[in-house]
Write a protein that holds these residues in place. Structure first.
Motif, PDB file in Angstrom:
ATOM      1  N   LYS A   8       0.842  -1.209   0.000  1.00 33.61           N
ATOM      2  CA  LYS A   8       0.000   0.000   0.000  1.00 33.61           C
ATOM      3  C   LYS A   8       0.869   1.248   0.000  1.00 33.61           C
ATOM      4  N   ASN A   9       0.679   2.071  -1.005  1.00 32.85           N
ATOM      5  CA  ASN A   9       1.365   3.376  -1.102  1.00 32.85           C
ATOM      6  C   ASN A   9       2.867   3.257  -0.857  1.00 32.85           C
ATOM      7  N   TYR A  10       3.452   2.264  -1.486  1.00 33.90           N
ATOM      8  CA  TYR A  10       4.897   2.014  -1.294  1.00 33.90           C
ATOM      9  C   TYR A  10       5.725   2.940  -2.193  1.00 33.90           C
ATOM     10  N   THR A  11       6.645   3.656  -1.557  1.00 33.13           N
ATOM     11  CA  THR A  11       7.575   4.519  -2.286  1.00 33.13           C
ATOM     12  C   THR A  11       9.000   4.186  -1.864  1.00 33.13           C
ATOM     13  N   LYS A  12       9.912   4.140  -2.842  1.00 28.36           N
ATOM     14  CA  LYS A  12      11.330   3.959  -2.527  1.00 28.36           C
ATOM     15  C   LYS A  12      12.146   5.006  -3.275  1.00 28.36           C
ATOM     16  N   LYS A  13      12.904   5.768  -2.529  1.00 32.02           N
ATOM     17  CA  LYS A  13      13.778   6.771  -3.139  1.00 32.02           C
ATOM     18  C   LYS A  13      15.230   6.389  -2.910  1.00 32.02           C
ATOM     19  N   TYR A  14      16.045   6.648  -3.935  1.00 31.54           N
ATOM     20  CA  TYR A  14      17.500   6.571  -3.762  1.00 31.54           C
ATOM     21  C   TYR A  14      17.966   8.016  -3.791  1.00 31.54           C
ATOM     22  N   GLY A  15      18.239   8.597  -2.659  1.00 29.81           N
ATOM     23  CA  GLY A  15      18.556  10.032  -2.613  1.00 29.81           C
ATOM     24  C   GLY A  15      17.345  10.819  -3.077  1.00 29.81           C
ATOM     25  N   ASP A  16      17.540  11.644  -4.103  1.00 28.89           N
ATOM     26  CA  ASP A  16      16.428  12.438  -4.632  1.00 28.89           C
ATOM     27  C   ASP A  16      15.622  11.675  -5.682  1.00 28.89           C
ATOM     28  N   PHE A  17      16.180  10.559  -6.135  1.00 30.63           N
ATOM     29  CA  PHE A  17      15.542   9.831  -7.244  1.00 30.63           C
ATOM     30  C   PHE A  17      14.472   8.857  -6.733  1.00 30.63           C
ATOM     31  N   THR A  18      13.256   8.984  -7.270  1.00 26.60           N
ATOM     32  CA  THR A  18      12.161   8.090  -6.859  1.00 26.60           C
ATOM     33  C   THR A  18      12.132   6.884  -7.786  1.00 26.60           C
ATOM     34  N   VAL A  20      10.514   3.886  -6.992  1.00 27.33           N
ATOM     35  CA  VAL A  20       9.149   3.339  -6.935  1.00 27.33           C
ATOM     36  C   VAL A  20       8.263   4.424  -6.331  1.00 27.33           C
ATOM     37  N   ASP A  21       7.154   4.701  -7.041  1.00 29.35           N
ATOM     38  CA  ASP A  21       6.390   5.906  -6.739  1.00 29.35           C
ATOM     39  C   ASP A  21       4.951   5.586  -6.303  1.00 29.35           C
ATOM     40  N   ASN A  22       4.753   5.467  -4.999  1.00 27.32           N
ATOM     41  CA  ASN A  22       3.390   5.336  -4.442  1.00 27.32           C
ATOM     42  C   ASN A  22       2.599   4.176  -5.069  1.00 27.32           C
ATOM     43  N   VAL A  23       3.193   3.007  -4.975  1.00 25.85           N
ATOM     44  CA  VAL A  23       2.631   1.829  -5.632  1.00 25.85           C
ATOM     45  C   VAL A  23       1.765   1.006  -4.665  1.00 25.85           C
ATOM     46  N   LYS A  56      12.089   0.381   2.761  1.00 27.96           N
ATOM     47  CA  LYS A  56      11.209   1.273   1.985  1.00 27.96           C
ATOM     48  C   LYS A  56      11.460   2.713   2.405  1.00 27.96           C
ATOM     49  N   THR A  57      11.015   3.675   1.609  1.00 27.47           N
ATOM     50  CA  THR A  57      11.023   5.068   2.048  1.00 27.47           C
ATOM     51  C   THR A  57       9.713   5.366   2.773  1.00 27.47           C
ATOM     52  N   SER A  58       8.596   4.891   2.193  1.00 29.29           N
ATOM     53  CA  SER A  58       7.306   5.025   2.878  1.00 29.29           C
ATOM     54  C   SER A  58       6.329   3.987   2.353  1.00 29.29           C
ATOM     55  N   GLY A  59       5.193   3.846   3.047  1.00 28.74           N
ATOM     56  CA  GLY A  59       4.169   2.880   2.642  1.00 28.74           C
ATOM     57  C   GLY A  59       4.159   1.667   3.553  1.00 28.74           C
ATOM     58  N   THR A  60       3.276   0.712   3.205  1.00 27.45           N
ATOM     59  CA  THR A  60       3.146  -0.510   4.006  1.00 27.45           C
ATOM     60  C   THR A  60       3.260  -1.718   3.092  1.00 27.45           C
ATOM     61  N   LEU A  61       4.114  -2.660   3.460  1.00 30.54           N
ATOM     62  CA  LEU A  61       4.251  -3.900   2.681  1.00 30.54           C
ATOM     63  C   LEU A  61       4.087  -5.066   3.646  1.00 30.54           C
ATOM     64  N   LEU A  62       3.062  -5.882   3.404  1.00 33.78           N
ATOM     65  CA  LEU A  62       2.790  -7.019   4.283  1.00 33.78           C
ATOM     66  C   LEU A  62       2.892  -8.321   3.502  1.00 33.78           C
ATOM     67  N   ILE A  63       3.504  -9.334   4.140  1.00 30.61           N
ATOM     68  CA  ILE A  63       3.464 -10.685   3.571  1.00 30.61           C
ATOM     69  C   ILE A  63       2.858 -11.592   4.631  1.00 30.61           C
ATOM     70  N   ASP A  64       1.797 -12.269   4.246  1.00 27.59           N
ATOM     71  CA  ASP A  64       1.037 -13.096   5.180  1.00 27.59           C
ATOM     72  C   ASP A  64       0.689 -12.296   6.457  1.00 27.59           C
ATOM     73  N   GLY A  65       0.348 -11.054   6.253  1.00 33.69           N
ATOM     74  CA  GLY A  65      -0.060 -10.185   7.362  1.00 33.69           C
ATOM     75  C   GLY A  65       1.096  -9.613   8.178  1.00 33.69           C
ATOM     76  N   LYS A  66       2.343  -9.984   7.821  1.00 37.60           N
ATOM     77  CA  LYS A  66       3.510  -9.513   8.589  1.00 37.60           C
ATOM     78  C   LYS A  66       4.167  -8.344   7.853  1.00 37.60           C
ATOM     79  N   ASP A  67       4.558  -7.343   8.628  1.00 37.51           N
ATOM     80  CA  ASP A  67       5.160  -6.126   8.058  1.00 37.51           C
ATOM     81  C   ASP A  67       6.634  -6.376   7.699  1.00 37.51           C
ATOM     82  N   VAL A  68       6.983  -6.132   6.447  1.00 35.14           N
ATOM     83  CA  VAL A  68       8.351  -6.461   6.001  1.00 35.14           C
ATOM     84  C   VAL A  68       9.421  -5.577   6.653  1.00 35.14           C
ATOM     85  N   SER A  69       9.014  -4.436   7.200  1.00 33.50           N
ATOM     86  CA  SER A  69       9.999  -3.567   7.870  1.00 33.50           C
ATOM     87  C   SER A  69      10.094  -3.883   9.356  1.00 33.50           C
TER      88      SER A  69
END
Ligand SMILES: Nc1ncnc2c1ncn2[C@@H]1O[C@H](COP(=O)(O)OP(=O)(O)OP(=O)(O)O)[C@@H](O)[C@H]1O
Length: 310
Positions: A8-18, A20-23, A56-69
């Protein structure tokens, strides 16, 4: 159906470069999910984050209900990963390689033998267990890697281009194993591939481009939505036929006496009615269905990279 991967709303930035954008997307439990995109789309970044190897930079990523972060250990227990680059120890036997992985995953000693037996049976390599990895073919090595990734009984298996570089026959066999894992063991398969014929047989396809998920649906729905069937016709009276096409505003391309005409698959009768007056002048007619490759081209504007097999 229950989603086993939720992004949900996953974003990954490398420095200023986005990258993955709000996926946002979900993968259904027990399905085969193809994650496609041109080079640099953001696929590896997404997979690495899902597999807990990248923050991640922001957002939520779950696998089998578990938060990857926040629940990395739990997520790691739930997933198996096979990378593109081979990571087996060539000097050791298949069994020794798998044994080492059991130690790494703290699998109880008394279970090790049974688990190795179980996973090697799944990929038809039981008779080869005492052979050195160096003596195996490319396809067999890939199968050992899949077996290894299954030793801790994961619910989700990530396969990064599992068939790249394999000959067509070996690719087919690899797919037999992949579908067996899904159908018999209800393991969710999340894979990347550059082969569109493989994506065609997946339950769901997501196409990523420039850090965004452009489409996410079944292959059938994607083809229906983004492609047209094409009829190829050879006509003895091309000028008259072209005039009729233009008059009726039918999409087409022409090469001398050959026409490539857009056909609305949902309304094939309209096309048949249109060509009816030319039935004595049509020398040849073939209707081809739109492909996932056409979808990819339409969505990304790029042809997918096709690897040449070994
Ligand atoms: N460590 C990094 N630092 C800066 N930029 C990066 C880094 N890793 C990836 N990128 C950039 O992020 C974008 C997405 O890269 P990513 O590797 O996720 O794409 P991909 O879809 O997996 O491509 P490929 O099919 O070539 O592996 C690219 O523009 C890439 O150059």
């Amino acid at each position: 159906m229950k989603p086993i991967i939720e992004v949900k709303n996953y974003t990954k930035k490398y420095g200023d470069f986005t990258a993955v954008d709000n996926v946002s997307f979900e993968v259904e439990e027990g399905s085969v999910f193809a994650f496609l995109g041109p080079n640099g789309a953001g696929k590896s970044t997404t997979i690495n984050t899902l597999c807990t190897m990248m923050e991640k930079t922001s957002g939520t990523l779950l696998i089998d209900g578990k938060d990857v972060s926040k629940e990395k250990d739990e997520v790691r227990k739930a997933i198996g990963v096979v990378f593109q680059s081979q990571t087996l120890d060539e000097k050791m036997t298949i069994s020794e390689n798998l044994n080492m992985h059991c130690v790494f995953y703290s699998i109880p000693k008394k279970e090790v033998k049974d688990r190795i037996h179980f996973v090697l049976e799944l990929v038809d390599l039981l008779d080869w267990k005492d052979k050195n990895v160096s003596s195996l073919s490319g396809g067999m090595k890939r199968r050992v890697e899949i077996a290894r990734a299954l030793l801790h009984y994961p619910k989700v298996l990530f396969l990064d281009e599992p068939t790249t570089g394999l000959d067509p026959q070996t690719r087919n066999r690899m797919w037999e194993y992949i579908t067996k894992l899904q159908k018999e063991k209800n393991i969710t398969i999340f894979l990347t591939t550059h082969y569109m014929d493989e994506a065609e047989i997946c339950d769901h396809v997501a196409i990523m481009d420039d850090g965004k998920i452009m489409v996410d649906d079944t292959p059938e729905n994607l083809k229906q939505q983004y492609t047209k069937d094409k009829a190829t016709l050879h006509v003895s009276s091309p000028e008259k036929f072209e005039e009729a096409l233009t008059k009726e505003h039918v999409g087409y391309q022409r090469e001398k006496e050959t026409f490539y005409v857009d056909v609305d698959a949902a309304n094939i009768q309209t096309f048949l009615d249109f060509i009816q007056p030319f039935k004595n002048e049509i020398q040849d007619l073939e209707i081809k269905k739109g492909t996932l490759n056409d979808v990819f081209l339409k969505i990304t504007g790029k042809a997918i990279r096709e690897e040449t097999s070994e």
